[in-house]
Scaffold this active site. Structure first.
Site, PDB file in Angstrom:
ATOM      1  N   ASN A   5       0.870  -1.177   0.000  1.00 53.04           N
ATOM      2  CA  ASN A   5       0.000   0.000   0.000  1.00 53.04           C
ATOM      3  C   ASN A   5       0.905   1.224   0.000  1.00 53.04           C
ATOM      4  O   ASN A   5       1.490   1.565   1.026  1.00 53.04           O
ATOM      5  CB  ASN A   5      -0.888  -0.040   1.262  1.00 53.04           C
ATOM      6  CG  ASN A   5      -1.685   1.244   1.439  1.00 53.04           C
ATOM      7  OD1 ASN A   5      -1.784   2.050   0.517  1.00 53.04           O
ATOM      8  ND2 ASN A   5      -2.252   1.426   2.618  1.00 53.04           N
ATOM      9  N   TRP A   6       1.010   1.834  -1.160  1.00 53.07           N
ATOM     10  CA  TRP A   6       1.948   2.961  -1.284  1.00 53.07           C
ATOM     11  C   TRP A   6       1.421   4.238  -0.620  1.00 53.07           C
ATOM     12  O   TRP A   6       2.152   5.214  -0.498  1.00 53.07           O
ATOM     13  CB  TRP A   6       2.235   3.252  -2.760  1.00 53.07           C
ATOM     14  CG  TRP A   6       3.042   2.203  -3.460  1.00 53.07           C
ATOM     15  CD1 TRP A   6       3.406   0.971  -2.988  1.00 53.07           C
ATOM     16  CD2 TRP A   6       3.597   2.300  -4.775  1.00 53.07           C
ATOM     17  NE1 TRP A   6       4.144   0.302  -3.923  1.00 53.07           N
ATOM     18  CE2 TRP A   6       4.272   1.092  -5.037  1.00 53.07           C
ATOM     19  CE3 TRP A   6       3.577   3.288  -5.771  1.00 53.07           C
ATOM     20  CZ2 TRP A   6       4.933   0.841  -6.251  1.00 53.07           C
ATOM     21  CZ3 TRP A   6       4.220   3.047  -6.977  1.00 53.07           C
ATOM     22  CH2 TRP A   6       4.899   1.828  -7.203  1.00 53.07           C
ATOM     23  N   LYS A   7       0.152   4.232  -0.274  1.00 55.49           N
ATOM     24  CA  LYS A   7      -0.482   5.425   0.303  1.00 55.49           C
ATOM     25  C   LYS A   7      -0.249   6.633  -0.625  1.00 55.49           C
ATOM     26  O   LYS A   7      -0.117   6.448  -1.835  1.00 55.49           O
ATOM     27  CB  LYS A   7       0.018   5.689   1.724  1.00 55.49           C
ATOM     28  CG  LYS A   7      -0.075   4.455   2.602  1.00 55.49           C
ATOM     29  CD  LYS A   7       0.040   4.777   4.047  1.00 55.49           C
ATOM     30  CE  LYS A   7       0.141   3.488   4.834  1.00 55.49           C
ATOM     31  NZ  LYS A   7       0.007   3.702   6.263  1.00 55.49           N
ATOM     32  N   HIS A  93      -9.497   1.005   4.678  1.00 58.58           N
ATOM     33  CA  HIS A  93      -8.243   1.205   5.416  1.00 58.58           C
ATOM     34  C   HIS A  93      -8.523   2.134   6.599  1.00 58.58           C
ATOM     35  O   HIS A  93      -9.340   3.053   6.505  1.00 58.58           O
ATOM     36  CB  HIS A  93      -7.187   1.812   4.482  1.00 58.58           C
ATOM     37  CG  HIS A  93      -5.820   1.819   5.083  1.00 58.58           C
ATOM     38  ND1 HIS A  93      -5.424   2.750   6.008  1.00 58.58           N
ATOM     39  CD2 HIS A  93      -4.765   0.982   4.922  1.00 58.58           C
ATOM     40  CE1 HIS A  93      -4.177   2.490   6.379  1.00 58.58           C
ATOM     41  NE2 HIS A  93      -3.758   1.419   5.737  1.00 58.58           N
ATOM     42  N   GLU A  95      -6.970   4.546   7.764  1.00 54.72           N
ATOM     43  CA  GLU A  95      -6.780   5.976   7.504  1.00 54.72           C
ATOM     44  C   GLU A  95      -8.021   6.567   6.851  1.00 54.72           C
ATOM     45  O   GLU A  95      -8.366   7.723   7.086  1.00 54.72           O
ATOM     46  CB  GLU A  95      -5.514   6.185   6.644  1.00 54.72           C
ATOM     47  CG  GLU A  95      -4.259   5.981   7.490  1.00 54.72           C
ATOM     48  CD  GLU A  95      -3.031   5.545   6.734  1.00 54.72           C
ATOM     49  OE1 GLU A  95      -3.000   5.628   5.488  1.00 54.72           O
ATOM     50  OE2 GLU A  95      -2.075   5.087   7.402  1.00 54.72           O
ATOM     51  N   GLU A 165      -5.325  -4.945  10.616  1.00 56.48           N
ATOM     52  CA  GLU A 165      -4.332  -3.889  10.827  1.00 56.48           C
ATOM     53  C   GLU A 165      -4.665  -3.138  12.112  1.00 56.48           C
ATOM     54  O   GLU A 165      -5.488  -2.212  12.093  1.00 56.48           O
ATOM     55  CB  GLU A 165      -4.351  -2.911   9.646  1.00 56.48           C
ATOM     56  CG  GLU A 165      -4.034  -3.547   8.318  1.00 56.48           C
ATOM     57  CD  GLU A 165      -3.461  -2.545   7.342  1.00 56.48           C
ATOM     58  OE1 GLU A 165      -2.346  -2.770   6.878  1.00 56.48           O
ATOM     59  OE2 GLU A 165      -4.113  -1.511   7.089  1.00 56.48           O
ATOM     60  N   GLY A 171       2.374   2.312  10.731  1.00 54.07           N
ATOM     61  CA  GLY A 171       3.316   3.422  10.564  1.00 54.07           C
ATOM     62  C   GLY A 171       3.992   3.848  11.854  1.00 54.07           C
ATOM     63  O   GLY A 171       4.618   4.901  11.916  1.00 54.07           O
ATOM     64  N   SER A 210       3.469  -2.068  10.412  1.00 52.01           N
ATOM     65  CA  SER A 210       4.918  -2.043  10.620  1.00 52.01           C
ATOM     66  C   SER A 210       5.587  -3.383  10.316  1.00 52.01           C
ATOM     67  O   SER A 210       6.512  -3.799  11.022  1.00 52.01           O
ATOM     68  CB  SER A 210       5.259  -1.569  12.042  1.00 52.01           C
ATOM     69  OG  SER A 210       4.758  -0.256  12.243  1.00 52.01           O
ATOM     70  N   GLY A 231       2.849  -1.096   4.311  1.00 49.82           N
ATOM     71  CA  GLY A 231       2.858   0.333   4.015  1.00 49.82           C
ATOM     72  C   GLY A 231       4.277   0.814   3.736  1.00 49.82           C
ATOM     73  O   GLY A 231       4.809   0.645   2.638  1.00 49.82           O
ATOM     74  N   GLY A 232       4.919   1.375   4.751  1.00 45.57           N
ATOM     75  CA  GLY A 232       6.235   1.994   4.575  1.00 45.57           C
ATOM     76  C   GLY A 232       7.253   1.118   3.865  1.00 45.57           C
ATOM     77  O   GLY A 232       7.969   1.580   2.963  1.00 45.57           O
TER      78      GLY A 232
HETATM   79  C1  PEP Z   1      -0.776   0.208   6.094  1.00 45.58           C
HETATM   80  O1  PEP Z   1      -0.992   1.398   6.079  1.00 45.58           O
HETATM   81  O2  PEP Z   1      -1.569  -0.546   5.514  1.00 45.58           O
HETATM   82  C2  PEP Z   1       0.403  -0.269   6.802  1.00 45.58           C
HETATM   83  C3  PEP Z   1       0.427  -1.505   7.197  1.00 45.58           C
HETATM   84  O3  PEP Z   1       1.440   0.623   7.028  1.00 45.58           O
HETATM   85  P1  PEP Z   1       2.875   0.321   7.695  1.00 45.58           P
HETATM   86  O4  PEP Z   1       3.372  -0.971   7.114  1.00 45.58           O
HETATM   87  O5  PEP Z   1       3.707   1.490   7.306  1.00 45.58           O
HETATM   88  O6  PEP Z   1       2.642   0.212   9.162  1.00 45.58           O
END
Ligand code: PEP
Length: 250
Positions: A5-7, A93, A95, A165, A171, A210, A231-232
């Site tokens: 997920n590049w956001k 998601h 967010e 999640e 994040g 994470s 994500g990251g």
């Molecule tokens: C996400 O936003 O779906 C996510 C898992 O982010 P991160 O891996 O950065 O925690």
């Protein structure tokens, strides 16, 4: 499955580098049995299509409209995503639930739209830290799962993915322990089954929050963790590929 997920990150030049590295990394050392996909922002879906078309890597979107078409300024329909070659879309998601006020009902409506266009859905669920500390994690997960069960009731398990999640792990660098994540995944699978989803045993339930190449293997070793939503670490090709490789040795 490992989904990136590049956001709201990237630009044409950096995306090209990332797509190229992911593509070549997986072409050079294919990972049979692992579905890999990336979810760039909407404007770059065509770029993903041109770099990943005819490869084993799929691409998907991070969101979809709850409406089919028409006067919804700024929205992107499921038909458009299908037109761009997306096979998957992330729905609900945290967010979006938190920043855009997406309710369980809105999430269910979005899932319905996506399924009508034959897209696979990655439905995100997860509790906040406050909810976990108040002992409400299962109540929250149960409510979020129950909201989509009627919409996915007849769906083949290949097209339904749930991403657990925990909001406090996204994040933050703070990951749920494999045991804690396993408990949540097992609860989610049980809840799908209790709601009448017959194929609950074969639905993929991804962990997100994470995940890095260093902690992926211990998470993926758990029996109900079927991959990750990343994500990251999905923005760095070597990290993302490391996580994909960890899924392959599960
Ligand atoms: C996400 O936003 O779906 C996510 C898992 O982010 P991160 O891996 O950065 O925690």
């Amino acid at each position: 499955m490992v989904a990136g997920n590049w956001k709201m990150n990237g630009d044409i030049v950096s995306n090209e580098r990332l797509l190229n590295a992911v593509r070549h990394g997986l072409e050079g050392a294919p990972l049979p049995g692992v579905d890999v996909l990336v979810c760039p922002p909407f404007p770059y879906l065509s770029q993903a299509a041109s770099w990943l078309g005819n490869t084993a890597v799929a691409w998907g979107a991070q969101n979809v409209s709850a409406f089919p078409n028409g006067a919804y300024t700024g929205e992107v329909s499921a038909t458009m995503l299908a037109d761009l070659g997306c096979r998957w879309v992330i729905v609900g998601h945290s967010e979006r639930r938190q920043l855009s006020g997406e309710t369980d009902q809105v999430v269910a409506a979005k899932v319905e739209m996506a399924l009508a266009q034959n897209l696979g859905v990655i439905v995100c669920v997860g509790e906040t830290l406050q909810e976990r500390e108040a002992g409400q994690a299962e109540a929250v997960l149960g409510r979020q799962v129950d909201a989509v069960v009627p919409v996915v009731a007849k769906l083949a398990p290949e097209r339904l993915v749930i991403a657990y999640e925990p909001v406090w792990a996204i994040g933050t660098g703070r990951t749920a322990s494999p045991e804690m994540a396993q408990d949540a995944h097992s609860f989610i699978r049980g809840r799908l089954a209790a709601g009448g989803y017959a194929a609950a045993g074969s639905v993929r339930i991804l962990y997100g929050g994470s995940v890095k190449s260093a902690n992926a293997a211990s998470l993926f070793a758990m029996p109900d963790i079927d991959g990750g939503l990343i994500g990251g670490a999905a923005l760095v090709a070597e990290d993302f590929l490391g996580i994909c490789r960890a899924a392959a040795v599960r």
